[in-house]
Motif scaffolding. Structure first.
Motif, PDB file in Angstrom:
ATOM      1  N   LYS A  48       0.712  -1.287   0.084  1.00 51.96           N
ATOM      2  CA  LYS A  48       0.054   0.131   0.090  1.00 51.96           C
ATOM      3  C   LYS A  48       0.857   1.413   0.017  1.00 51.96           C
ATOM      4  CE  LYS A  48      -3.836  -1.982   1.913  1.00 51.96           C
ATOM      5  NZ  LYS A  48      -4.546  -2.506   3.141  1.00 51.96           N
ATOM      6  N   ALA A  49       1.952   1.255   0.797  1.00 56.39           N
ATOM      7  CA  ALA A  49       2.972   2.353   0.686  1.00 56.39           C
ATOM      8  C   ALA A  49       3.352   2.731  -0.545  1.00 56.39           C
ATOM      9  CB  ALA A  49       3.873   2.200   1.934  1.00 56.39           C
ATOM     10  N   ALA A  50       4.007   1.462  -1.154  1.00 60.58           N
ATOM     11  CA  ALA A  50       4.514   1.890  -2.508  1.00 60.58           C
ATOM     12  C   ALA A  50       3.814   2.124  -3.486  1.00 60.58           C
ATOM     13  CB  ALA A  50       5.070   0.277  -2.957  1.00 60.58           C
ATOM     14  N   VAL A  51       2.353   1.933  -3.386  1.00 59.97           N
ATOM     15  CA  VAL A  51       1.476   2.084  -4.381  1.00 59.97           C
ATOM     16  C   VAL A  51       1.147   3.678  -4.109  1.00 59.97           C
ATOM     17  CG1 VAL A  51      -1.033   2.004  -5.098  1.00 59.97           C
ATOM     18  CG2 VAL A  51       0.276  -0.026  -4.964  1.00 59.97           C
ATOM     19  N   LYS A  52       0.852   4.310  -2.881  1.00 61.01           N
ATOM     20  CA  LYS A  52       0.570   5.620  -2.492  1.00 61.01           C
ATOM     21  C   LYS A  52       1.537   6.292  -3.067  1.00 61.01           C
ATOM     22  CE  LYS A  52      -1.176   8.256   1.167  1.00 61.01           C
ATOM     23  NZ  LYS A  52      -1.406   8.530   2.714  1.00 61.01           N
ATOM     24  N   ALA A  53       2.728   6.074  -2.765  1.00 56.44           N
ATOM     25  CA  ALA A  53       3.947   7.012  -3.205  1.00 56.44           C
ATOM     26  C   ALA A  53       4.619   6.692  -4.515  1.00 56.44           C
ATOM     27  CB  ALA A  53       5.130   6.614  -2.307  1.00 56.44           C
ATOM     28  N   LYS A  54       3.688   6.004  -5.550  1.00 57.35           N
ATOM     29  CA  LYS A  54       4.222   5.788  -6.847  1.00 57.35           C
ATOM     30  C   LYS A  54       5.410   5.285  -6.937  1.00 57.35           C
ATOM     31  CE  LYS A  54       0.950   9.104  -8.474  1.00 57.35           C
ATOM     32  NZ  LYS A  54       0.045   8.677  -9.297  1.00 57.35           N
ATOM     33  N   ARG A  55       5.813   4.381  -6.139  1.00 56.52           N
ATOM     34  CA  ARG A  55       7.190   3.703  -6.044  1.00 56.52           C
ATOM     35  C   ARG A  55       7.570   2.726  -7.126  1.00 56.52           C
ATOM     36  NH1 ARG A  55       7.354   3.364   0.200  1.00 56.52           N
ATOM     37  NH2 ARG A  55       7.876   5.648   0.553  1.00 56.52           N
ATOM     38  N   PHE A  56       6.258   2.070  -7.553  1.00 58.13           N
ATOM     39  CA  PHE A  56       6.443   1.222  -8.816  1.00 58.13           C
ATOM     40  C   PHE A  56       6.562   1.924 -10.142  1.00 58.13           C
ATOM     41  CE2 PHE A  56       3.917  -1.341  -5.632  1.00 58.13           C
ATOM     42  CZ  PHE A  56       4.708  -2.540  -5.671  1.00 58.13           C
ATOM     43  N   GLU A  57       6.062   2.930 -10.174  1.00 56.87           N
ATOM     44  CA  GLU A  57       6.236   3.837 -11.609  1.00 56.87           C
ATOM     45  C   GLU A  57       7.562   4.265 -11.677  1.00 56.87           C
ATOM     46  OE1 GLU A  57       3.497   3.769  -9.391  1.00 56.87           O
ATOM     47  OE2 GLU A  57       1.671   4.351 -10.752  1.00 56.87           O
ATOM     48  N   ARG A  58       8.206   4.629 -10.428  1.00 58.68           N
ATOM     49  CA  ARG A  58       9.591   5.061 -10.385  1.00 58.68           C
ATOM     50  C   ARG A  58      10.518   4.053 -10.777  1.00 58.68           C
ATOM     51  NH1 ARG A  58      10.283   7.527  -5.171  1.00 58.68           N
ATOM     52  NH2 ARG A  58       8.677   9.088  -5.650  1.00 58.68           N
ATOM     53  N   ALA A  59      10.392   2.835 -10.071  1.00 62.65           N
ATOM     54  CA  ALA A  59      11.095   1.850 -10.185  1.00 62.65           C
ATOM     55  C   ALA A  59      11.262   1.225 -11.630  1.00 62.65           C
ATOM     56  CB  ALA A  59      10.912   0.673  -9.470  1.00 62.65           C
ATOM     57  N   PHE A  60      10.050   1.277 -12.275  1.00 63.96           N
ATOM     58  CA  PHE A  60       9.888   0.673 -13.703  1.00 63.96           C
ATOM     59  C   PHE A  60       9.835   1.616 -14.875  1.00 63.96           C
ATOM     60  CE2 PHE A  60       6.933  -2.549 -11.477  1.00 63.96           C
ATOM     61  CZ  PHE A  60       8.105  -3.417 -11.460  1.00 63.96           C
ATOM     62  N   GLY A  61       9.735   2.680 -14.329  1.00 62.03           N
ATOM     63  CA  GLY A  61      10.024   4.015 -15.540  1.00 62.03           C
ATOM     64  C   GLY A  61       8.782   4.216 -16.344  1.00 62.03           C
ATOM     65  N   VAL A  62       7.685   3.662 -15.995  1.00 58.28           N
ATOM     66  CA  VAL A  62       6.510   3.607 -16.699  1.00 58.28           C
ATOM     67  C   VAL A  62       5.408   3.609 -15.796  1.00 58.28           C
ATOM     68  CG1 VAL A  62       7.362   2.421 -18.596  1.00 58.28           C
ATOM     69  CG2 VAL A  62       5.919   1.287 -16.939  1.00 58.28           C
ATOM     70  N   PRO A  63       4.257   4.435 -16.210  1.00 58.49           N
ATOM     71  CA  PRO A  63       2.917   4.427 -15.411  1.00 58.49           C
ATOM     72  C   PRO A  63       2.262   3.134 -15.301  1.00 58.49           C
ATOM     73  CG  PRO A  63       2.803   5.860 -17.363  1.00 58.49           C
ATOM     74  CD  PRO A  63       3.921   4.997 -17.447  1.00 58.49           C
ATOM     75  N   VAL A  64       1.820   2.614 -14.280  1.00 57.84           N
ATOM     76  CA  VAL A  64       1.444   1.233 -13.942  1.00 57.84           C
ATOM     77  C   VAL A  64      -0.257   1.503 -14.023  1.00 57.84           C
ATOM     78  CG1 VAL A  64       1.260  -0.697 -12.506  1.00 57.84           C
ATOM     79  CG2 VAL A  64       3.399   0.628 -12.880  1.00 57.84           C
TER      80      VAL A  64
END
Length: 89
Positions: A57-73
């Motif tokens: 939940k913290a990763a989704v809220k802070a958009k950390r997946f988008e930052r890690a993958f370099g694309v919008p999820v």
């Protein structure tokens, strides 16, 4: 006698360094699809996550997946990942 080095990875949710085997790997394929990598060997950009739902939940809220993958999820990808992660644990 040699000691085997344990690979460490950082959780995108809490930011803690943990042994790679304790974390779940999420991968963005070359086609841009985000999925759970149970083998840890899929091609693509990886991000690691603790088994703790709070980390997800913290990763989704802070958009950390988008930052890690370099694309919008997409939102539906997060929903399916959350279901898969709950089933696994």
């Amino acid at each position: 006698m040699t000691t085997k080095k344990i690979p460490m990875r950082k959780c995108v949710g809490c930011g803690e360094m943990k042994p790679k085997r304790e974390l779940t790997r999420l991968v963005r394929s070359p086609e841009g699809e985000v999925s759970i990598d149970k083998t840890g060997k899929k091609n693509g950009r990886g991000a690691y996550l603790c088994d703790n739902p709070k980390c997800f939940k913290a990763a989704v809220k802070a958009k950390r997946f988008e930052r890690a993958f370099g694309v919008p999820v997409e939102k539906d990808v997060f929903e399916s990942l959350e279901i898969e992660l709950r089933v696994e644990n």
